[in-house]
Motif scaffolding. Structure first.
Motif, PDB file in Angstrom:
ATOM      1  N   SER A 182     -39.789  12.389  92.324  1.00  0.00           N
ATOM      2  CA  SER A 182     -39.607  13.487  93.276  1.00  0.00           C
ATOM      3  C   SER A 182     -39.493  14.841  92.599  1.00  0.00           C
ATOM      4  O   SER A 182     -39.543  15.873  93.259  1.00  0.00           O
ATOM      5  N   GLU A 183     -39.353  14.853  91.284  1.00  0.00           N
ATOM      6  CA  GLU A 183     -39.210  16.096  90.532  1.00  0.00           C
ATOM      7  C   GLU A 183     -40.201  16.114  89.379  1.00  0.00           C
ATOM      8  O   GLU A 183     -40.573  15.068  88.837  1.00  0.00           O
ATOM      9  N   ALA A 184     -40.627  17.323  89.004  1.00  0.00           N
ATOM     10  CA  ALA A 184     -41.587  17.459  87.908  1.00  0.00           C
ATOM     11  C   ALA A 184     -41.071  16.840  86.615  1.00  0.00           C
ATOM     12  O   ALA A 184     -41.859  16.348  85.794  1.00  0.00           O
ATOM     13  N   THR A 185     -39.747  16.832  86.435  1.00  0.00           N
ATOM     14  CA  THR A 185     -39.170  16.288  85.200  1.00  0.00           C
ATOM     15  C   THR A 185     -39.312  14.764  85.117  1.00  0.00           C
ATOM     16  O   THR A 185     -39.018  14.173  84.078  1.00  0.00           O
ATOM     17  N   GLN A 186     -39.756  14.116  86.209  1.00  0.00           N
ATOM     18  CA  GLN A 186     -39.884  12.660  86.210  1.00  0.00           C
ATOM     19  C   GLN A 186     -41.292  12.204  85.818  1.00  0.00           C
ATOM     20  O   GLN A 186     -41.603  11.017  85.889  1.00  0.00           O
ATOM     21  N   TRP A 187     -42.126  13.133  85.421  1.00  0.00           N
ATOM     22  CA  TRP A 187     -43.470  12.806  84.950  1.00  0.00           C
ATOM     23  C   TRP A 187     -43.794  13.646  83.723  1.00  0.00           C
ATOM     24  O   TRP A 187     -43.476  14.835  83.726  1.00  0.00           O
ATOM     25  N   PRO A 188     -44.381  13.096  82.666  1.00  0.00           N
ATOM     26  CA  PRO A 188     -44.870  11.715  82.577  1.00  0.00           C
ATOM     27  C   PRO A 188     -43.796  10.666  82.311  1.00  0.00           C
ATOM     28  O   PRO A 188     -44.078   9.471  82.448  1.00  0.00           O
ATOM     29  N   ASP A 189     -42.617  11.065  81.904  1.00  0.00           N
ATOM     30  CA  ASP A 189     -41.532  10.089  81.757  1.00  0.00           C
ATOM     31  C   ASP A 189     -40.447  10.389  82.773  1.00  0.00           C
ATOM     32  O   ASP A 189     -40.127  11.561  82.996  1.00  0.00           O
ATOM     33  N   PRO A 190     -39.916   9.357  83.432  1.00  0.00           N
ATOM     34  CA  PRO A 190     -40.116   7.929  83.183  1.00  0.00           C
ATOM     35  C   PRO A 190     -41.285   7.304  83.939  1.00  0.00           C
ATOM     36  O   PRO A 190     -41.435   6.077  83.932  1.00  0.00           O
ATOM     37  N   GLY A 191     -42.117   8.120  84.597  1.00  0.00           N
ATOM     38  CA  GLY A 191     -43.210   7.566  85.403  1.00  0.00           C
ATOM     39  C   GLY A 191     -44.133   6.652  84.625  1.00  0.00           C
ATOM     40  O   GLY A 191     -44.465   5.539  85.079  1.00  0.00           O
ATOM     41  N   MET A 192     -44.562   7.081  83.439  1.00  0.00           N
ATOM     42  CA  MET A 192     -45.458   6.254  82.630  1.00  0.00           C
ATOM     43  C   MET A 192     -44.790   4.945  82.224  1.00  0.00           C
ATOM     44  O   MET A 192     -45.424   3.883  82.207  1.00  0.00           O
ATOM     45  N   SER A 193     -43.510   5.000  81.944  1.00  0.00           N
ATOM     46  CA  SER A 193     -42.785   3.782  81.576  1.00  0.00           C
ATOM     47  C   SER A 193     -42.771   2.790  82.729  1.00  0.00           C
ATOM     48  O   SER A 193     -42.874   1.570  82.515  1.00  0.00           O
ATOM     49  N   ARG A 194     -42.660   3.285  83.950  1.00  0.00           N
ATOM     50  CA  ARG A 194     -42.665   2.399  85.112  1.00  0.00           C
ATOM     51  C   ARG A 194     -44.003   1.678  85.233  1.00  0.00           C
ATOM     52  O   ARG A 194     -44.048   0.482  85.555  1.00  0.00           O
ATOM     53  N   LEU A 195     -45.092   2.400  84.977  1.00  0.00           N
ATOM     54  CA  LEU A 195     -46.413   1.768  85.035  1.00  0.00           C
ATOM     55  C   LEU A 195     -46.526   0.651  83.997  1.00  0.00           C
ATOM     56  O   LEU A 195     -47.039  -0.442  84.289  1.00  0.00           O
ATOM     57  N   GLN A 196     -46.055   0.924  82.798  1.00  0.00           N
ATOM     58  CA  GLN A 196     -46.131  -0.076  81.741  1.00  0.00           C
ATOM     59  C   GLN A 196     -45.266  -1.288  82.059  1.00  0.00           C
ATOM     60  O   GLN A 196     -45.659  -2.435  81.813  1.00  0.00           O
ATOM     61  N   GLN A 197     -44.104  -1.060  82.655  1.00  0.00           N
ATOM     62  CA  GLN A 197     -43.230  -2.167  83.027  1.00  0.00           C
ATOM     63  C   GLN A 197     -43.864  -3.053  84.096  1.00  0.00           C
ATOM     64  O   GLN A 197     -43.590  -4.250  84.171  1.00  0.00           O
ATOM     65  N   GLY A 199     -46.944  -3.724  84.134  1.00  0.00           N
ATOM     66  CA  GLY A 199     -48.059  -4.433  83.516  1.00  0.00           C
ATOM     67  C   GLY A 199     -49.380  -3.706  83.513  1.00  0.00           C
ATOM     68  O   GLY A 199     -50.428  -4.319  83.241  1.00  0.00           O
ATOM     69  N   TYR A 200     -49.372  -2.383  83.772  1.00  0.00           N
ATOM     70  CA  TYR A 200     -50.632  -1.643  83.832  1.00  0.00           C
ATOM     71  C   TYR A 200     -51.006  -1.059  82.479  1.00  0.00           C
ATOM     72  O   TYR A 200     -50.164  -0.489  81.786  1.00  0.00           O
ATOM     73  N   LYS A 201     -52.279  -1.210  82.122  1.00  0.00           N
ATOM     74  CA  LYS A 201     -52.859  -0.406  81.071  1.00  0.00           C
ATOM     75  C   LYS A 201     -53.307   0.905  81.712  1.00  0.00           C
ATOM     76  O   LYS A 201     -53.722   0.927  82.879  1.00  0.00           O
ATOM     77  N   THR A 202     -53.218   1.977  80.962  1.00  0.00           N
ATOM     78  CA  THR A 202     -53.496   3.292  81.531  1.00  0.00           C
ATOM     79  C   THR A 202     -54.721   3.916  80.882  1.00  0.00           C
ATOM     80  O   THR A 202     -54.859   3.903  79.645  1.00  0.00           O
ATOM     81  N   ALA A 203     -55.605   4.466  81.729  1.00  0.00           N
ATOM     82  CA  ALA A 203     -56.844   5.077  81.256  1.00  0.00           C
ATOM     83  C   ALA A 203     -56.902   6.519  81.721  1.00  0.00           C
ATOM     84  O   ALA A 203     -57.003   6.798  82.926  1.00  0.00           O
ATOM     85  N   GLN A 239     -49.484  15.640  76.809  1.00  0.00           N
ATOM     86  CA  GLN A 239     -48.391  14.671  76.745  1.00  0.00           C
ATOM     87  C   GLN A 239     -48.755  13.389  77.480  1.00  0.00           C
ATOM     88  O   GLN A 239     -48.486  12.277  77.002  1.00  0.00           O
ATOM     89  N   THR A 240     -49.390  13.533  78.647  1.00  0.00           N
ATOM     90  CA  THR A 240     -49.792  12.353  79.409  1.00  0.00           C
ATOM     91  C   THR A 240     -50.875  11.584  78.672  1.00  0.00           C
ATOM     92  O   THR A 240     -50.812  10.345  78.546  1.00  0.00           O
ATOM     93  N   ILE A 241     -51.885  12.290  78.180  1.00  0.00           N
ATOM     94  CA  ILE A 241     -52.981  11.629  77.464  1.00  0.00           C
ATOM     95  C   ILE A 241     -52.452  10.846  76.269  1.00  0.00           C
ATOM     96  O   ILE A 241     -52.878   9.711  76.005  1.00  0.00           O
ATOM     97  N   ALA A 242     -51.508  11.423  75.558  1.00  0.00           N
ATOM     98  CA  ALA A 242     -50.968  10.782  74.352  1.00  0.00           C
ATOM     99  C   ALA A 242     -50.287   9.460  74.675  1.00  0.00           C
ATOM    100  O   ALA A 242     -50.224   8.560  73.820  1.00  0.00           O
ATOM    101  N   GLN A 243     -49.777   9.309  75.901  1.00  0.00           N
ATOM    102  CA  GLN A 243     -49.059   8.092  76.264  1.00  0.00           C
ATOM    103  C   GLN A 243     -49.956   7.035  76.898  1.00  0.00           C
ATOM    104  O   GLN A 243     -49.498   5.927  77.174  1.00  0.00           O
ATOM    105  N   CYS A 244     -51.228   7.353  77.116  1.00  0.00           N
ATOM    106  CA  CYS A 244     -52.142   6.401  77.751  1.00  0.00           C
ATOM    107  C   CYS A 244     -52.721   5.423  76.731  1.00  0.00           C
ATOM    108  O   CYS A 244     -52.860   5.730  75.542  1.00  0.00           O
TER     109      CYS A 244
END
Length: 275
Positions: A182-197, A199-203, A239-244
């Protein structure tokens, strides 16, 4: 059939939802139980009704009452149907009613990311895509080309904005979606971590020399894949690209260096769909 009400004054408080409240105000983040949106055109309204959204009132030209909106009125039950001359309706809404019919509808509470995604194999992440037309076009491509759900970062335009829903041809009511944080501070973390948890690979779709080609067989073999698309001007953040897990590009020809994000999404969704 709804109660037909002839509009006699621009100042009628019943028309606030169409005339004086912005789409951000209709979202009503402080009172989500009373949040609304405006659906435009019979096709879009029908798809919203099919998805279970509750209509509050209708606004249309007189000619549409027994014409293109007759089926909509019949489905909406005993709600107010406001009507008047085209010139007055354009004054009320501030734009030309190209599809003739507007419907104020109540929003559903947003679902969690986990509820929205479920067991989806292919999902879309939109990062700061702010143009409602692009958001609507991406949803239409997602529905048509095999994407199972869409997640939006807090900086994105809302899919239920009138223009987004209209451009999507109502597919915003068919493809599951929610905001990832709900806030800009929640992306890319912890949002990316939730995707990985989950089971998603990110492209990440980005123009980089070390990117995989969009048709690389490795991508098609992934059981669960999240396709990330960035803002219209800057694309995805570094930052997002680096975590994919993957950085992916669409090969370009004739010196063209990129596609509009909506056009790029259609290419990516078709190529990366689950086989």
């Amino acid at each position: 059939m709804g109660k037909i009400t002839e509009i006699t004054t621009f100042e009628d408080p019943a028309l606030d939802v169409y005339a004086r409240l912005t789409e951000a105000q209709l979202m009503n983040r402080f009172d989500p139980s009373n949040a609304m949106f405006i659906a435009e055109s019979p096709k879009v309204i029908h798809r919203a009704l099919d998805a279970g959204y509750q209509p509050v009132s209708l606004l249309m030209e007189r000619k549409d009452i027994d014409g293109s909106a007759a089926d909509v009125i019949a489905r909406c039950g005993d709600i107010p149907v406001y009507t008047g001359d085209r010139e007055l309706l354009e004054r009320i809404t501030g734009y030309k009613l190209t599809r003739g019919v507007l419907c104020a509808m109540r929003r559903f509470p947003l679902k969690s990311v986990e509820e929205t995604v479920g067991n989806a194999r292919r999902i879309v992440i939109l990062e700061n895509v702010m143009n409602p037309t692009n958001v609507g076009a991406i949803f239409r491509s997602a529905a048509a080309l095999g994407m199972d759900a869409v997640l939006l970062t807090p900086g994105c335009s809302d899919p239920l904005y009138r223009r987004s829903a209209r451009v999507s041809m109502g597919t915003v009511f068919q493809v599951p979606w929610t905001f990832i944080g709900s806030e800009a501070t929640q992306w890319p973390d912890p949002g990316m971590s939730r995707l990985q948890q989950m089971g998603y690979k990110t492209a990440a779709l980005a123009l980089r020399d070390d990117s995989f080609s969009i048709d690389d067989p490795l991508l098609a073999k992934e059981e669960k894949l999240a396709v990330l698309l960035g803002s219209e001007g800057d694309g995805l953040t570094n930052q997002t690209i680096a975590q994919c897990d993957y950085t992916v590009k669409i090969p370009m020809y004739h010196g063209v260096d990129s596609l509009n994000v909506a056009a790029a999404s259609a290419v990516a969704f078709w190529e990366l769909r689950a086989r």
